[in-house]
Write an enzyme that holds these catalytic residues in place. Sequence first.
Site, PDB file in Angstrom:
ATOM      1  N   TYR A 124      30.633 -17.726  -6.498  1.00  0.00           N
ATOM      2  CA  TYR A 124      31.192 -16.967  -5.305  1.00  0.00           C
ATOM      3  C   TYR A 124      32.421 -17.521  -4.697  1.00  0.00           C
ATOM      4  CZ  TYR A 124      26.378 -15.903  -5.844  1.00  0.00           C
ATOM      5  OH  TYR A 124      25.072 -15.248  -6.348  1.00  0.00           O
ATOM      6  N   ASP A 148      41.064 -49.760  -1.770  1.00  0.00           N
ATOM      7  CA  ASP A 148      42.177 -49.619  -0.558  1.00  0.00           C
ATOM      8  C   ASP A 148      41.727 -50.858   0.582  1.00  0.00           C
ATOM      9  OD1 ASP A 148      43.348 -47.377  -1.919  1.00  0.00           O
ATOM     10  OD2 ASP A 148      43.385 -46.366   0.058  1.00  0.00           O
TER      11      ASP A 148
END
Length: 362
Positions: free
Chosen positions: A153, A258
Amino acid sequence: MATIVFEPMKTFTIAVIAGDGVGLEVVPQAKRVLEQIAKKHDVTFAFQDFEWGAEHFFRWGRMMPAGAIDLLQPCDAILLGAVGHPEIPDHTTLNGLLLPIRRAFDQYANVRPAYLYPGVQSPLAGPKGGDIDFVVVRENTEGEYAQVGGFVYHQQPEEIAIQTSVFTRRGIERVVRFAFELAVKRNKKKRVASVTKSNAQGYTLVLWDRVFQEVAARYPGVETESLLVDAAAMNFIRRPQSFDVVVGSNLFSDILSDISAIIVGSMGLAASANLDPLRRFPSMFEPVHGSAPDIAGKGVVNPLATILSAAMMLDHLEMAEAGREVEAAVAAVLAEGQVRTPDLGGTSSTEEVTNAVLEKLS
Ligand code: GGG
Protein backbone atom coordinates in the site's frame (compact mmCIF):
# COMPACT_ATOMS: atom_id res chain seq x y z
CA MET A 1 80.54 -11.25 -17.11
CA ALA A 2 77.87 -10.35 -14.55
CA THR A 3 74.34 -10.02 -15.89
CA ILE A 4 72.22 -7.17 -14.59
CA VAL A 5 68.55 -8.09 -14.37
CA PHE A 6 66.09 -5.22 -14.23
CA GLU A 7 62.98 -6.09 -12.22
CA PRO A 8 59.95 -4.31 -13.70
CA MET A 9 58.45 -1.88 -11.22
CA LYS A 10 55.30 -3.27 -9.58
CA THR A 11 52.18 -1.31 -10.55
CA PHE A 12 48.97 -1.38 -8.52
CA THR A 13 45.78 -0.33 -10.25
CA ILE A 14 43.63 1.63 -7.83
CA ALA A 15 40.02 2.47 -8.64
CA VAL A 16 39.26 5.89 -7.20
CA ILE A 17 35.72 7.02 -6.43
CA ALA A 18 35.97 10.42 -4.76
CA GLY A 19 32.15 10.61 -4.68
CA ASP A 20 30.43 13.61 -3.16
CA GLY A 21 30.97 16.60 -0.89
CA VAL A 22 34.19 16.42 1.11
CA GLY A 23 35.04 13.13 -0.65
CA LEU A 24 36.18 15.31 -3.56
CA GLU A 25 38.60 17.11 -1.22
CA VAL A 26 40.04 14.26 0.87
CA VAL A 27 40.69 11.73 -1.89
CA PRO A 28 43.16 13.91 -3.86
CA GLN A 29 45.11 14.37 -0.61
CA ALA A 30 45.33 10.61 -0.03
CA LYS A 31 46.51 10.22 -3.64
CA ARG A 32 49.33 12.71 -2.98
CA VAL A 33 50.47 10.62 -0.02
CA LEU A 34 50.25 7.39 -2.02
CA GLU A 35 52.28 8.93 -4.85
CA GLN A 36 55.04 9.97 -2.45
CA ILE A 37 55.20 6.63 -0.62
CA ALA A 38 55.22 4.81 -3.98
CA LYS A 39 58.45 6.56 -4.99
CA LYS A 40 60.09 5.52 -1.74
CA HIS A 41 59.07 1.87 -2.17
CA ASP A 42 59.71 1.53 -5.92
CA VAL A 43 56.13 0.84 -6.91
CA THR A 44 53.63 2.83 -8.94
CA PHE A 45 49.96 3.43 -8.48
CA ALA A 46 47.86 3.63 -11.64
CA PHE A 47 44.80 5.55 -10.48
CA GLN A 48 41.59 5.03 -12.43
CA ASP A 49 39.19 7.81 -11.50
CA PHE A 50 35.48 7.09 -11.65
CA GLU A 51 33.29 10.17 -11.45
CA TRP A 52 30.34 8.46 -9.81
CA GLY A 53 28.03 9.76 -7.14
CA ALA A 54 25.48 12.58 -6.90
CA GLU A 55 26.50 14.41 -10.11
CA HIS A 56 26.26 11.13 -12.02
CA PHE A 57 22.82 10.65 -10.47
CA PHE A 58 21.62 14.12 -11.56
CA ARG A 59 22.80 13.42 -15.09
CA TRP A 60 21.92 9.77 -15.58
CA GLY A 61 19.50 8.87 -12.78
CA ARG A 62 21.94 6.41 -11.20
CA MET A 63 24.80 6.78 -8.73
CA MET A 64 27.04 4.64 -10.92
CA PRO A 65 26.61 3.06 -14.36
CA ALA A 66 25.10 -0.39 -14.92
CA GLY A 67 28.50 -1.95 -15.67
CA ALA A 68 30.27 -0.34 -12.69
CA ILE A 69 31.09 -3.56 -10.86
CA ASP A 70 32.73 -5.02 -14.01
CA LEU A 71 34.89 -1.89 -14.31
CA LEU A 72 36.03 -2.12 -10.67
CA GLN A 73 36.65 -5.87 -10.59
CA PRO A 74 40.09 -5.97 -12.30
CA CYS A 75 41.52 -3.30 -9.96
CA ASP A 76 43.81 -4.19 -7.06
CA ALA A 77 41.87 -2.04 -4.62
CA ILE A 78 39.26 0.73 -4.44
CA LEU A 79 39.74 4.08 -2.71
CA LEU A 80 36.43 5.75 -1.88
CA GLY A 81 35.74 9.22 -0.52
CA ALA A 82 32.14 9.82 0.51
CA VAL A 83 28.62 9.49 -0.81
CA GLY A 84 25.62 11.64 -0.05
CA HIS A 85 23.95 14.84 -1.26
CA PRO A 86 21.34 17.03 0.47
CA GLU A 87 19.06 16.86 -2.60
CA ILE A 88 19.06 13.06 -2.94
CA PRO A 89 17.52 10.76 -0.31
CA ASP A 90 20.28 9.03 1.68
CA HIS A 91 18.86 5.57 0.97
CA THR A 92 19.26 6.27 -2.76
CA THR A 93 22.89 7.32 -2.52
CA LEU A 94 23.91 4.52 -0.16
CA ASN A 95 22.01 1.77 -1.98
CA GLY A 96 23.13 3.11 -5.34
CA LEU A 97 26.87 2.93 -4.72
CA LEU A 98 28.42 1.97 -1.40
CA LEU A 99 26.32 -1.01 -0.33
CA PRO A 100 26.20 -2.74 -3.77
CA ILE A 101 30.02 -2.55 -4.05
CA ARG A 102 30.47 -4.10 -0.60
CA ARG A 103 28.09 -6.93 -1.50
CA ALA A 104 29.28 -7.52 -5.07
CA PHE A 105 32.87 -7.99 -3.89
CA ASP A 106 31.87 -9.92 -0.76
CA GLN A 107 33.75 -7.42 1.42
CA TYR A 108 32.40 -9.10 4.50
CA ALA A 109 34.74 -7.63 7.10
CA ASN A 110 34.55 -3.90 7.68
CA VAL A 111 37.52 -3.02 9.87
CA ARG A 112 37.31 0.27 11.81
CA PRO A 113 40.25 0.98 14.13
CA ALA A 114 39.83 3.30 17.14
CA TYR A 115 43.19 4.56 18.41
CA LEU A 116 43.69 7.64 20.56
CA TYR A 117 46.82 9.19 19.06
CA PRO A 118 49.17 10.96 21.49
CA GLY A 119 48.52 14.70 21.15
CA VAL A 120 44.82 14.23 20.42
CA GLN A 121 42.29 15.13 23.11
CA SER A 122 39.53 12.60 23.79
CA PRO A 123 36.19 14.13 24.86
CA LEU A 124 36.35 11.59 27.72
CA ALA A 125 38.05 12.81 30.91
CA GLY A 126 40.31 9.84 31.66
CA PRO A 127 42.04 8.43 28.57
CA LYS A 128 45.36 9.83 27.37
CA GLY A 129 47.23 9.12 24.13
CA GLY A 130 47.57 5.40 23.45
CA ASP A 131 45.05 4.43 26.16
CA ILE A 132 42.25 3.67 23.71
CA ASP A 133 43.31 1.09 21.14
CA PHE A 134 40.69 -1.23 19.72
CA VAL A 135 39.13 -2.27 16.42
CA VAL A 136 35.47 -2.61 15.53
CA VAL A 137 34.86 -5.44 13.05
CA ARG A 138 31.54 -4.94 11.34
CA GLU A 139 29.72 -7.68 9.43
CA ASN A 140 29.42 -5.92 6.09
CA THR A 141 27.27 -7.85 3.64
CA GLU A 142 24.12 -9.06 5.40
CA GLY A 143 22.31 -8.45 8.70
CA GLU A 144 20.09 -5.40 8.88
CA TYR A 145 21.56 -3.97 5.61
CA ALA A 146 20.59 -6.94 3.44
CA GLN A 147 17.89 -4.89 1.66
CA VAL A 148 15.24 -7.58 1.84
CA GLY A 149 11.78 -6.11 2.22
CA GLY A 150 9.31 -3.83 0.58
CA PHE A 151 6.32 -1.57 0.85
CA VAL A 152 2.68 -2.62 0.75
CA TYR A 153 0.00 0.00 0.00
CA HIS A 154 2.85 2.33 -0.95
CA GLN A 155 2.20 5.94 0.07
CA GLN A 156 -1.35 5.19 1.12
CA PRO A 157 -2.72 5.77 4.63
CA GLU A 158 -2.55 2.06 5.42
CA GLU A 159 1.06 1.77 4.20
CA ILE A 160 3.22 -1.09 5.50
CA ALA A 161 7.03 -1.28 5.31
CA ILE A 162 8.83 -4.54 5.96
CA GLN A 163 12.62 -4.82 6.26
CA THR A 164 14.03 -8.23 7.07
CA SER A 165 17.40 -8.86 8.71
CA VAL A 166 19.32 -11.70 7.13
CA PHE A 167 21.80 -13.60 9.29
CA THR A 168 23.38 -16.77 7.92
CA ARG A 169 25.52 -19.23 9.87
CA ARG A 170 28.18 -18.87 7.15
CA GLY A 171 28.06 -15.07 7.31
CA ILE A 172 28.36 -14.95 11.10
CA GLU A 173 31.01 -17.64 11.30
CA ARG A 174 33.39 -16.02 8.83
CA VAL A 175 33.27 -12.54 10.34
CA VAL A 176 33.59 -13.83 13.90
CA ARG A 177 36.56 -15.96 12.82
CA PHE A 178 38.08 -12.87 11.19
CA ALA A 179 37.72 -11.02 14.53
CA PHE A 180 39.50 -13.79 16.45
CA GLU A 181 42.29 -13.97 13.88
CA LEU A 182 42.69 -10.19 14.18
CA ALA A 183 42.95 -10.41 17.99
CA VAL A 184 45.70 -13.03 17.58
CA LYS A 185 47.50 -10.96 14.92
CA ARG A 186 47.31 -7.74 16.96
CA ASN A 187 48.82 -9.62 19.91
CA LYS A 188 47.66 -6.97 22.39
CA LYS A 189 44.93 -7.77 24.92
CA LYS A 190 43.82 -10.86 22.96
CA ARG A 191 40.19 -10.16 23.74
CA VAL A 192 37.12 -10.33 21.47
CA ALA A 193 33.80 -8.75 22.47
CA SER A 194 30.67 -9.83 20.61
CA VAL A 195 27.78 -7.37 20.38
CA THR A 196 24.14 -8.38 19.86
CA LYS A 197 20.65 -7.66 21.17
CA SER A 198 19.78 -11.31 21.58
CA ASN A 199 17.58 -10.72 24.60
CA ALA A 200 15.09 -8.98 22.28
CA GLN A 201 15.95 -10.45 18.87
CA GLY A 202 15.47 -14.10 19.73
CA TYR A 203 16.27 -15.76 16.40
CA THR A 204 18.93 -14.02 14.34
CA LEU A 205 21.08 -12.85 17.21
CA VAL A 206 20.61 -16.02 19.24
CA LEU A 207 22.16 -17.76 16.22
CA TRP A 208 24.95 -15.15 16.33
CA ASP A 209 25.59 -15.89 20.05
CA ARG A 210 25.74 -19.63 19.39
CA VAL A 211 28.13 -19.30 16.46
CA PHE A 212 30.29 -16.88 18.46
CA GLN A 213 30.62 -19.47 21.25
CA GLU A 214 31.50 -22.21 18.72
CA VAL A 215 34.23 -20.11 17.10
CA ALA A 216 35.53 -18.91 20.50
CA ALA A 217 36.07 -22.53 21.55
CA ARG A 218 38.69 -22.80 18.77
CA TYR A 219 40.70 -19.89 20.26
CA PRO A 220 41.35 -20.85 23.90
CA GLY A 221 44.06 -18.17 24.19
CA VAL A 222 41.61 -15.35 23.43
CA GLU A 223 39.37 -13.92 26.16
CA THR A 224 35.74 -13.24 25.22
CA GLU A 225 32.77 -11.24 26.38
CA SER A 226 29.24 -10.97 24.98
CA LEU A 227 27.51 -7.62 25.31
CA LEU A 228 24.08 -6.32 24.42
CA VAL A 229 24.45 -3.34 22.12
CA ASP A 230 23.10 -0.88 24.70
CA ALA A 231 25.68 -2.07 27.25
CA ALA A 232 28.39 -1.92 24.59
CA ALA A 233 27.50 1.73 23.82
CA MET A 234 27.73 2.52 27.52
CA ASN A 235 31.01 0.68 27.99
CA PHE A 236 32.65 2.35 24.97
CA ILE A 237 32.29 5.53 27.07
CA ARG A 238 32.83 4.04 30.54
CA ARG A 239 35.75 1.66 29.92
CA PRO A 240 37.07 2.09 26.35
CA GLN A 241 40.54 0.96 27.46
CA SER A 242 39.23 -2.57 28.09
CA PHE A 243 38.42 -3.33 24.43
CA ASP A 244 40.68 -5.00 21.87
CA VAL A 245 38.52 -6.39 19.03
CA VAL A 246 34.75 -5.85 18.95
CA VAL A 247 32.61 -7.78 16.46
CA GLY A 248 28.99 -7.06 15.66
CA SER A 249 26.32 -6.90 13.00
CA ASN A 250 26.16 -4.40 10.15
CA LEU A 251 23.84 -1.92 11.88
CA PHE A 252 25.14 -2.20 15.44
CA SER A 253 28.78 -1.85 14.43
CA ASP A 254 27.96 1.06 12.10
CA ILE A 255 26.51 2.92 15.08
CA LEU A 256 29.15 1.80 17.60
CA SER A 257 31.98 2.83 15.28
CA ASP A 258 30.75 6.42 15.32
CA ILE A 259 31.07 6.33 19.11
CA SER A 260 34.52 4.79 18.85
CA ALA A 261 35.52 7.49 16.33
CA ILE A 262 34.45 10.37 18.52
CA ILE A 263 36.04 9.08 21.72
CA VAL A 264 39.40 9.02 19.92
CA GLY A 265 39.03 12.65 18.96
CA SER A 266 37.20 13.13 15.65
CA MET A 267 35.30 11.50 12.82
CA GLY A 268 38.04 13.11 10.76
CA LEU A 269 40.49 10.49 12.03
CA ALA A 270 38.30 7.40 11.54
CA ALA A 271 39.66 5.13 8.82
CA SER A 272 38.12 1.93 7.50
CA ALA A 273 38.71 -1.05 5.26
CA ASN A 274 36.00 -3.11 3.57
CA LEU A 275 37.85 -6.38 3.14
CA ASP A 276 37.37 -9.50 1.14
CA PRO A 277 39.78 -11.46 3.35
CA LEU A 278 39.89 -14.25 0.75
CA ARG A 279 41.26 -11.80 -1.85
CA ARG A 280 38.94 -12.97 -4.62
CA PHE A 281 37.82 -9.39 -5.29
CA PRO A 282 39.16 -5.87 -4.75
CA SER A 283 38.79 -4.55 -1.20
CA MET A 284 37.66 -0.99 -0.62
CA PHE A 285 39.16 1.66 1.66
CA GLU A 286 37.22 4.71 2.83
CA PRO A 287 37.00 7.20 5.68
CA VAL A 288 34.12 6.41 8.03
CA HIS A 289 32.75 9.94 7.62
CA GLY A 290 30.20 10.91 5.00
CA SER A 291 30.06 13.78 2.49
CA ALA A 292 29.65 16.49 5.22
CA PRO A 293 27.80 19.06 3.05
CA ASP A 294 28.05 21.64 5.87
CA ILE A 295 31.82 22.01 5.37
CA ALA A 296 32.21 20.77 1.78
CA GLY A 297 34.07 23.13 -0.54
CA LYS A 298 35.64 25.16 2.27
CA GLY A 299 39.02 23.40 2.22
CA VAL A 300 38.91 22.58 5.93
CA VAL A 301 37.91 18.91 6.02
CA ASN A 302 40.36 16.66 7.86
CA PRO A 303 42.16 14.48 5.26
CA LEU A 304 43.69 12.15 7.88
CA ALA A 305 40.85 9.59 7.96
CA THR A 306 41.32 9.05 4.22
CA ILE A 307 45.12 9.05 4.48
CA LEU A 308 44.91 6.45 7.26
CA SER A 309 42.49 4.43 5.09
CA ALA A 310 45.11 4.57 2.33
CA ALA A 311 47.63 3.24 4.88
CA MET A 312 45.27 0.31 5.51
CA MET A 313 45.16 -0.21 1.75
CA LEU A 314 48.96 -0.38 1.60
CA ASP A 315 48.92 -3.03 4.32
CA HIS A 316 46.33 -5.03 2.36
CA LEU A 317 48.45 -4.75 -0.80
CA GLU A 318 51.28 -6.40 1.15
CA MET A 319 53.18 -3.14 1.57
CA ALA A 320 52.98 -3.29 5.35
CA GLU A 321 56.14 -1.24 5.89
CA ALA A 322 54.82 1.55 3.63
CA GLY A 323 51.52 1.48 5.53
CA ARG A 324 53.36 1.76 8.85
CA GLU A 325 55.39 4.73 7.52
CA VAL A 326 52.24 6.59 6.49
CA GLU A 327 50.63 5.92 9.86
CA ALA A 328 53.78 7.03 11.69
CA ALA A 329 53.83 10.27 9.65
CA VAL A 330 50.21 10.96 10.63
CA ALA A 331 51.00 10.13 14.27
CA ALA A 332 53.98 12.53 14.22
CA VAL A 333 51.86 15.39 12.84
CA LEU A 334 49.20 14.76 15.48
CA ALA A 335 51.77 14.50 18.30
CA GLU A 336 53.30 17.88 17.37
CA GLY A 337 49.85 19.46 17.37
CA GLN A 338 50.88 22.43 15.21
CA VAL A 339 49.01 21.63 12.00
CA ARG A 340 45.44 20.48 12.41
CA THR A 341 42.02 21.12 10.90
CA PRO A 342 39.12 22.74 12.85
CA ASP A 343 37.56 19.39 13.89
CA LEU A 344 40.68 18.94 16.07
CA GLY A 345 40.63 22.54 17.32
CA GLY A 346 43.09 23.90 14.72
CA THR A 347 42.93 26.44 11.92
CA SER A 348 44.89 24.62 9.20
CA SER A 349 43.49 23.73 5.80
CA THR A 350 43.05 20.26 4.34
CA GLU A 351 46.05 20.83 2.10
CA GLU A 352 48.29 22.13 4.91
CA VAL A 353 47.63 18.99 6.96
CA THR A 354 48.59 16.80 4.00
CA ASN A 355 51.71 18.92 3.41
CA ALA A 356 52.73 18.25 7.02
CA VAL A 357 52.28 14.48 6.51
CA LEU A 358 54.29 14.60 3.26
CA GLU A 359 57.07 16.46 5.05
CA LYS A 360 57.27 13.72 7.69
CA LEU A 361 57.45 11.11 4.91
CA SER A 362 60.25 12.80 3.00
N1 GGG B 1 32.90 7.20 3.42
C1 GGG B 1 31.79 6.79 2.71
C2 GGG B 1 30.53 7.41 3.21
O1 GGG B 1 30.03 8.34 2.64
N2 GGG B 1 30.04 6.90 4.34
C3 GGG B 1 28.88 7.42 4.96
C4 GGG B 1 27.81 6.43 5.27
O2 GGG B 1 26.67 6.80 5.42
N3 GGG B 1 28.15 5.17 5.41
C5 GGG B 1 27.22 4.15 5.74
C6 GGG B 1 27.92 2.85 5.93
O3 GGG B 1 29.13 2.82 6.18
O4 GGG B 1 27.24 1.82 5.89
